[in-house]
Design a protein around this motif. Structure first.
Motif, PDB file in Angstrom:
ATOM      1  N   LEU A 124     -33.503  11.038 -95.658  1.00 38.21           N
ATOM      2  CA  LEU A 124     -33.623  11.301 -94.218  1.00 38.21           C
ATOM      3  C   LEU A 124     -33.174  10.061 -93.438  1.00 38.21           C
ATOM      4  CD1 LEU A 124     -34.384  13.600 -92.424  1.00 38.21           C
ATOM      5  CD2 LEU A 124     -36.778  12.958 -92.609  1.00 38.21           C
ATOM      6  N   MET A 144     -37.475   8.439 -84.390  1.00 34.53           N
ATOM      7  CA  MET A 144     -37.346   8.681 -85.828  1.00 34.53           C
ATOM      8  C   MET A 144     -38.529   9.498 -86.371  1.00 34.53           C
ATOM      9  SD  MET A 144     -36.563   5.829 -88.721  1.00 34.53           S
ATOM     10  CE  MET A 144     -37.844   5.583 -89.925  1.00 34.53           C
ATOM     11  N   GLU A 145     -39.721   9.214 -85.840  1.00 34.41           N
ATOM     12  CA  GLU A 145     -40.929   9.938 -86.267  1.00 34.41           C
ATOM     13  C   GLU A 145     -40.776  11.447 -86.154  1.00 34.41           C
ATOM     14  OE1 GLU A 145     -44.576   8.964 -84.344  1.00 34.41           O
ATOM     15  OE2 GLU A 145     -44.345   6.825 -84.746  1.00 34.41           O
ATOM     16  N   ARG A 146     -40.055  11.878 -85.105  1.00 38.57           N
ATOM     17  CA  ARG A 146     -39.948  13.311 -84.806  1.00 38.57           C
ATOM     18  C   ARG A 146     -38.755  13.972 -85.491  1.00 38.57           C
ATOM     19  NH1 ARG A 146     -38.587  14.752 -79.935  1.00 38.57           N
ATOM     20  NH2 ARG A 146     -37.737  12.779 -79.192  1.00 38.57           N
ATOM     21  N   MET A 147     -37.950  13.177 -86.150  1.00 36.67           N
ATOM     22  CA  MET A 147     -36.657  13.649 -86.665  1.00 36.67           C
ATOM     23  C   MET A 147     -36.831  14.513 -87.922  1.00 36.67           C
ATOM     24  SD  MET A 147     -33.353  12.344 -85.869  1.00 36.67           S
ATOM     25  CE  MET A 147     -31.790  12.447 -86.737  1.00 36.67           C
ATOM     26  N   LEU A 148     -37.529  15.651 -87.779  1.00 36.91           N
ATOM     27  CA  LEU A 148     -37.836  16.456 -88.954  1.00 36.91           C
ATOM     28  C   LEU A 148     -37.032  17.748 -89.035  1.00 36.91           C
ATOM     29  CD1 LEU A 148     -41.720  16.067 -88.971  1.00 36.91           C
ATOM     30  CD2 LEU A 148     -40.123  14.934 -90.490  1.00 36.91           C
ATOM     31  N   ARG A 163     -47.413  15.907 -89.211  1.00 39.09           N
ATOM     32  CA  ARG A 163     -46.162  15.694 -89.941  1.00 39.09           C
ATOM     33  C   ARG A 163     -45.285  14.775 -89.122  1.00 39.09           C
ATOM     34  NH1 ARG A 163     -42.111  19.646 -91.215  1.00 39.09           N
ATOM     35  NH2 ARG A 163     -41.329  18.364 -92.902  1.00 39.09           N
ATOM     36  N   ALA A 164     -44.813  13.706 -89.706  1.00 46.68           N
ATOM     37  CA  ALA A 164     -43.941  12.777 -88.983  1.00 46.68           C
ATOM     38  C   ALA A 164     -43.224  11.897 -90.006  1.00 46.68           C
ATOM     39  CB  ALA A 164     -44.759  11.906 -88.039  1.00 46.68           C
ATOM     40  N   TYR A 165     -42.077  11.370 -89.599  1.00 41.18           N
ATOM     41  CA  TYR A 165     -41.346  10.453 -90.491  1.00 41.18           C
ATOM     42  C   TYR A 165     -41.715   9.034 -90.066  1.00 41.18           C
ATOM     43  CZ  TYR A 165     -37.443   9.026 -93.510  1.00 41.18           C
ATOM     44  OH  TYR A 165     -36.674   8.496 -94.511  1.00 41.18           O
ATOM     45  N   ILE A 166     -42.739   8.470 -90.732  1.00 39.67           N
ATOM     46  CA  ILE A 166     -43.342   7.228 -90.252  1.00 39.67           C
ATOM     47  C   ILE A 166     -43.401   6.124 -91.310  1.00 39.67           C
ATOM     48  CG2 ILE A 166     -44.769   8.119 -88.360  1.00 39.67           C
ATOM     49  CD1 ILE A 166     -47.051   8.450 -90.491  1.00 39.67           C
ATOM     50  N   PRO A 167     -42.300   5.878 -92.024  1.00 40.00           N
ATOM     51  CA  PRO A 167     -42.376   4.871 -93.087  1.00 40.00           C
ATOM     52  C   PRO A 167     -42.878   3.507 -92.630  1.00 40.00           C
ATOM     53  CG  PRO A 167     -40.083   5.434 -92.578  1.00 40.00           C
ATOM     54  CD  PRO A 167     -40.942   6.436 -91.892  1.00 40.00           C
ATOM     55  N   LEU A 168     -42.542   3.104 -91.393  1.00 39.00           N
ATOM     56  CA  LEU A 168     -42.946   1.771 -90.942  1.00 39.00           C
ATOM     57  C   LEU A 168     -44.429   1.691 -90.590  1.00 39.00           C
ATOM     58  CD1 LEU A 168     -39.855   0.812 -88.760  1.00 39.00           C
ATOM     59  CD2 LEU A 168     -40.421  -0.029 -91.045  1.00 39.00           C
ATOM     60  N   GLN A 169     -45.060   2.867 -90.396  1.00 42.67           N
ATOM     61  CA  GLN A 169     -46.501   2.848 -90.102  1.00 42.67           C
ATOM     62  C   GLN A 169     -47.340   2.895 -91.370  1.00 42.67           C
ATOM     63  OE1 GLN A 169     -47.838   5.571 -87.024  1.00 42.67           O
ATOM     64  NE2 GLN A 169     -45.780   5.549 -86.173  1.00 42.67           N
TER      65      GLN A 169
END
Lengths: 84, 166
Positions: free
Chosen positions: A44, A64-68, B67-73
Protein backbone atom coordinates in the motif's frame (compact mmCIF):
# COMPACT_ATOMS: atom_id res chain seq x y z
CA UNK A 1 -7.85 16.54 -14.86
CA UNK A 2 -11.34 15.05 -15.05
CA UNK A 3 -12.50 12.24 -12.81
CA UNK A 4 -12.33 9.51 -15.46
CA UNK A 5 -8.73 10.40 -16.27
CA UNK A 6 -7.92 10.29 -12.55
CA UNK A 7 -9.53 6.86 -12.11
CA UNK A 8 -7.69 5.48 -15.16
CA UNK A 9 -4.39 6.87 -13.91
CA UNK A 10 -5.03 5.41 -10.44
CA UNK A 11 -5.95 2.02 -11.93
CA UNK A 12 -2.65 1.92 -13.82
CA UNK A 13 -0.80 2.63 -10.56
CA UNK A 14 -2.70 0.01 -8.57
CA UNK A 15 -2.63 -2.77 -11.19
CA UNK A 16 0.87 -4.22 -10.57
CA UNK A 17 0.08 -4.80 -6.87
CA UNK A 18 -3.33 -6.45 -7.34
CA UNK A 19 -3.74 -10.09 -6.26
CA UNK A 20 -7.45 -10.49 -7.02
CA UNK A 21 -7.78 -9.70 -10.71
CA UNK A 22 -11.52 -10.43 -10.87
CA UNK A 23 -12.10 -7.71 -8.26
CA UNK A 24 -9.84 -5.39 -10.26
CA UNK A 25 -11.89 -5.95 -13.42
CA UNK A 26 -14.99 -5.12 -11.40
CA UNK A 27 -13.37 -2.04 -9.80
CA UNK A 28 -15.66 0.71 -8.46
CA UNK A 29 -15.42 3.55 -5.94
CA UNK A 30 -15.99 1.34 -2.91
CA UNK A 31 -13.34 -1.20 -3.93
CA UNK A 32 -11.01 -1.73 -0.98
CA UNK A 33 -7.29 -2.11 -1.70
CA UNK A 34 -6.68 -4.77 0.93
CA UNK A 35 -10.04 -6.52 1.41
CA UNK A 36 -11.12 -6.63 -2.25
CA UNK A 37 -7.99 -6.36 -4.37
CA UNK A 38 -6.03 -8.40 -1.76
CA UNK A 39 -3.11 -6.02 -2.02
CA UNK A 40 -0.37 -6.73 0.49
CA UNK A 41 -0.42 -4.04 3.20
CA UNK A 42 3.31 -3.45 2.71
CA UNK A 43 2.58 -2.64 -0.95
CA UNK A 44 0.00 0.00 0.00
CA UNK A 45 2.95 2.28 0.67
CA UNK A 46 4.17 1.69 -2.91
CA UNK A 47 0.77 2.77 -4.21
CA UNK A 48 1.00 5.91 -2.05
CA UNK A 49 4.53 6.65 -3.31
CA UNK A 50 3.50 5.98 -6.93
CA UNK A 51 0.48 8.30 -6.54
CA UNK A 52 2.79 11.01 -5.17
CA UNK A 53 5.14 10.61 -8.13
CA UNK A 54 2.58 10.27 -10.91
CA UNK A 55 0.27 13.06 -9.70
CA UNK A 56 3.04 15.31 -8.39
CA UNK A 57 1.51 15.62 -4.92
CA UNK A 58 2.56 14.91 -1.33
CA UNK A 59 0.35 12.65 0.77
CA UNK A 60 0.65 13.58 4.43
CA UNK A 61 0.23 11.06 7.24
CA UNK A 62 -3.35 12.07 8.03
CA UNK A 63 -4.36 11.43 4.42
CA UNK A 64 -2.39 8.19 4.28
CA UNK A 65 -4.44 6.84 7.21
CA UNK A 66 -7.60 7.00 5.09
CA UNK A 67 -6.06 5.60 1.92
CA UNK A 68 -7.91 2.27 2.08
CA UNK A 69 -10.16 2.33 -0.97
CA UNK A 70 -10.52 3.86 -4.42
CA UNK A 71 -12.96 6.51 -3.23
CA UNK A 72 -10.65 7.78 -0.46
CA UNK A 73 -7.65 7.72 -2.80
CA UNK A 74 -9.51 9.81 -5.40
CA UNK A 75 -10.66 12.30 -2.74
CA UNK A 76 -7.11 12.68 -1.45
CA UNK A 77 -5.73 13.12 -4.98
CA UNK A 78 -8.35 15.77 -5.80
CA UNK A 79 -7.75 17.67 -2.56
CA UNK A 80 -3.98 17.65 -2.98
CA UNK A 81 -4.19 18.66 -6.66
CA UNK A 82 -6.43 21.60 -5.70
CA UNK A 83 -3.95 22.69 -3.02
CA UNK A 84 -1.08 22.93 -5.47
CA UNK B 1 -6.54 -10.83 22.23
CA UNK B 2 -4.03 -12.15 19.76
CA UNK B 3 -2.75 -11.07 16.36
CA UNK B 4 -0.14 -12.64 14.11
CA UNK B 5 1.75 -11.86 10.95
CA UNK B 6 3.90 -14.11 8.82
CA UNK B 7 6.27 -12.97 6.07
CA UNK B 8 7.76 -15.15 3.35
CA UNK B 9 11.09 -13.35 2.97
CA UNK B 10 11.70 -14.50 -0.61
CA UNK B 11 8.32 -13.10 -1.63
CA UNK B 12 8.81 -9.89 0.39
CA UNK B 13 12.10 -9.36 -1.41
CA UNK B 14 10.29 -9.76 -4.73
CA UNK B 15 7.26 -7.63 -3.81
CA UNK B 16 8.91 -4.72 -2.03
CA UNK B 17 11.98 -2.57 -2.52
CA UNK B 18 12.63 -1.36 1.03
CA UNK B 19 15.38 0.94 -0.27
CA UNK B 20 12.95 2.79 -2.49
CA UNK B 21 12.97 6.52 -1.70
CA UNK B 22 10.22 7.33 0.80
CA UNK B 23 9.51 3.71 1.72
CA UNK B 24 11.10 3.79 5.17
CA UNK B 25 9.89 7.34 5.89
CA UNK B 26 6.24 6.41 5.37
CA UNK B 27 6.35 3.20 7.41
CA UNK B 28 8.87 3.71 10.20
CA UNK B 29 9.55 6.38 12.82
CA UNK B 30 12.97 8.09 12.91
CA UNK B 31 14.09 5.85 15.78
CA UNK B 32 12.91 2.69 14.00
CA UNK B 33 14.74 3.73 10.82
CA UNK B 34 17.93 4.33 12.78
CA UNK B 35 17.59 0.90 14.31
CA UNK B 36 17.04 -0.70 10.87
CA UNK B 37 20.03 1.00 9.28
CA UNK B 38 22.35 0.19 12.18
CA UNK B 39 21.34 -3.46 12.33
CA UNK B 40 23.68 -6.03 10.77
CA UNK B 41 20.94 -7.19 8.38
CA UNK B 42 18.84 -4.09 7.65
CA UNK B 43 16.36 -5.87 5.37
CA UNK B 44 15.58 -8.46 8.05
CA UNK B 45 14.96 -5.69 10.56
CA UNK B 46 12.57 -3.97 8.11
CA UNK B 47 10.43 -7.10 8.09
CA UNK B 48 10.80 -7.83 11.80
CA UNK B 49 9.46 -4.37 12.66
CA UNK B 50 6.82 -4.51 9.92
CA UNK B 51 5.47 -7.84 11.19
CA UNK B 52 5.38 -6.38 14.72
CA UNK B 53 3.28 -3.47 13.45
CA UNK B 54 0.99 -5.75 11.43
CA UNK B 55 0.32 -8.20 14.25
CA UNK B 56 -0.29 -5.40 16.77
CA UNK B 57 -2.58 -3.64 14.29
CA UNK B 58 -4.74 -6.76 14.05
CA UNK B 59 -5.48 -6.52 17.79
CA UNK B 60 -5.90 -2.74 17.61
CA UNK B 61 -8.38 -3.17 14.76
CA UNK B 62 -10.36 -5.85 16.61
CA UNK B 63 -10.37 -3.92 19.88
CA UNK B 64 -11.37 -0.53 18.47
CA UNK B 65 -13.20 -1.47 15.26
CA UNK B 66 -11.10 1.21 13.55
CA UNK B 67 -9.55 0.58 10.16
CA UNK B 68 -6.73 2.87 9.08
CA UNK B 69 -3.30 2.73 7.48
CA UNK B 70 -1.29 3.94 10.47
CA UNK B 71 2.19 2.38 10.43
CA UNK B 72 3.78 5.47 12.01
CA UNK B 73 1.37 5.36 14.96
CA UNK B 74 2.32 1.76 15.74
CA UNK B 75 5.61 2.43 17.49
CA UNK B 76 7.95 -0.50 17.97
CA UNK B 77 10.58 -1.11 20.58
CA UNK B 78 12.66 -4.25 20.83
CA UNK B 79 13.29 -5.45 24.33
CA UNK B 80 15.23 -8.69 24.15
CA UNK B 81 16.77 -11.06 21.62
CA UNK B 82 16.99 -14.70 22.70
CA UNK B 83 17.60 -17.78 20.50
CA UNK B 84 16.46 -16.23 17.20
CA UNK B 85 13.42 -14.77 18.92
CA UNK B 86 12.92 -11.04 19.42
CA UNK B 87 10.66 -9.87 22.24
CA UNK B 88 9.25 -6.43 21.74
CA UNK B 89 6.51 -3.96 22.41
CA UNK B 90 4.28 -1.94 20.10
CA UNK B 91 2.35 1.06 21.37
CA UNK B 92 -0.56 2.67 19.58
CA UNK B 93 -2.98 5.32 20.86
CA UNK B 94 -2.06 4.57 24.47
CA UNK B 95 -2.46 0.82 24.06
CA UNK B 96 0.42 -1.61 24.56
CA UNK B 97 0.96 -4.81 22.62
CA UNK B 98 3.62 -7.38 23.44
CA UNK B 99 5.28 -9.24 20.62
CA UNK B 100 7.48 -12.23 20.00
CA UNK B 101 9.11 -12.59 16.59
CA UNK B 102 10.66 -15.79 15.33
CA UNK B 103 13.22 -15.62 12.58
CA UNK B 104 14.40 -18.36 10.29
CA UNK B 105 16.27 -18.17 6.98
CA UNK B 106 13.23 -17.59 4.84
CA UNK B 107 10.43 -16.64 7.20
CA UNK B 108 9.61 -14.10 9.88
CA UNK B 109 6.67 -14.58 12.17
CA UNK B 110 5.34 -12.29 14.90
CA UNK B 111 2.66 -13.04 17.46
CA UNK B 112 1.25 -10.09 19.40
CA UNK B 113 -0.88 -10.20 22.54
CA UNK B 114 -2.45 -7.40 24.55
CA UNK B 115 -1.45 -8.80 27.95
CA UNK B 116 2.04 -10.05 28.71
CA UNK B 117 0.77 -13.16 30.53
CA UNK B 118 -1.00 -14.30 27.35
CA UNK B 119 2.38 -15.38 25.97
CA UNK B 120 1.88 -18.60 27.95
CA UNK B 121 -1.55 -19.19 26.41
CA UNK B 122 -0.66 -19.07 22.72
CA UNK B 123 -1.50 -22.16 20.73
CA UNK B 124 -1.20 -22.98 17.05
CA UNK B 125 -4.30 -24.15 15.22
CA UNK B 126 -3.98 -26.73 12.46
CA UNK B 127 -3.89 -25.10 9.03
CA UNK B 128 -6.64 -27.41 7.76
CA UNK B 129 -9.14 -26.04 10.32
CA UNK B 130 -12.15 -24.39 8.73
CA UNK B 131 -12.13 -20.74 9.72
CA UNK B 132 -15.35 -18.75 9.57
CA UNK B 133 -16.21 -15.19 10.52
CA UNK B 134 -18.57 -14.17 13.29
CA UNK B 135 -19.09 -10.41 13.70
CA UNK B 136 -16.23 -9.93 11.24
CA UNK B 137 -13.79 -11.79 13.53
CA UNK B 138 -12.22 -15.04 12.33
CA UNK B 139 -12.64 -18.16 14.44
CA UNK B 140 -13.62 -21.81 14.55
CA UNK B 141 -15.87 -24.08 16.57
CA UNK B 142 -13.79 -26.17 18.94
CA UNK B 143 -15.54 -29.57 19.20
CA UNK B 144 -13.57 -30.55 22.31
CA UNK B 145 -14.24 -27.38 24.25
CA UNK B 146 -17.74 -26.99 22.78
CA UNK B 147 -17.25 -23.32 22.13
CA UNK B 148 -16.35 -20.86 19.41
CA UNK B 149 -12.74 -19.69 19.57
CA UNK B 150 -11.40 -16.62 17.85
CA UNK B 151 -8.15 -16.86 15.94
CA UNK B 152 -5.69 -14.74 14.02
CA UNK B 153 -4.73 -15.97 10.57
CA UNK B 154 -1.75 -14.89 8.52
CA UNK B 155 -0.82 -16.12 5.07
CA UNK B 156 2.02 -14.93 2.85
CA UNK B 157 3.63 -16.85 -0.01
CA UNK B 158 4.61 -20.33 1.12
CA UNK B 159 3.63 -19.78 4.74
CA UNK B 160 0.40 -19.81 6.69
CA UNK B 161 -0.20 -19.76 10.43
CA UNK B 162 -3.34 -19.77 12.56
CA UNK B 163 -3.00 -18.93 16.24
CA UNK B 164 -5.37 -18.68 19.20
CA UNK B 165 -5.30 -18.15 22.96
CA UNK B 166 -6.14 -21.07 25.25
Amino acid sequence: MDKNTEIEKLKEIVKPYVKDHAAFNDLHEETDFIRDLKINSANLVDIILDVEEKFGIVIDNDSMERMLNIKAALEIIETKLAER
Amino acid sequence: MIGNDIIDLALACEESDWQREGFLDKLFTAEEQEFILNYSLPESMVWILWSMKESAYKIFNNATGKRAYIPLQLVCSLLENKDNCFYGKVTCAGMNFFTMTYISNDCIETIAVDKHEYFDKISVVDNSTIITKINDLPGFYDENKKRYRSVSVSHHGRYKKIVTLN
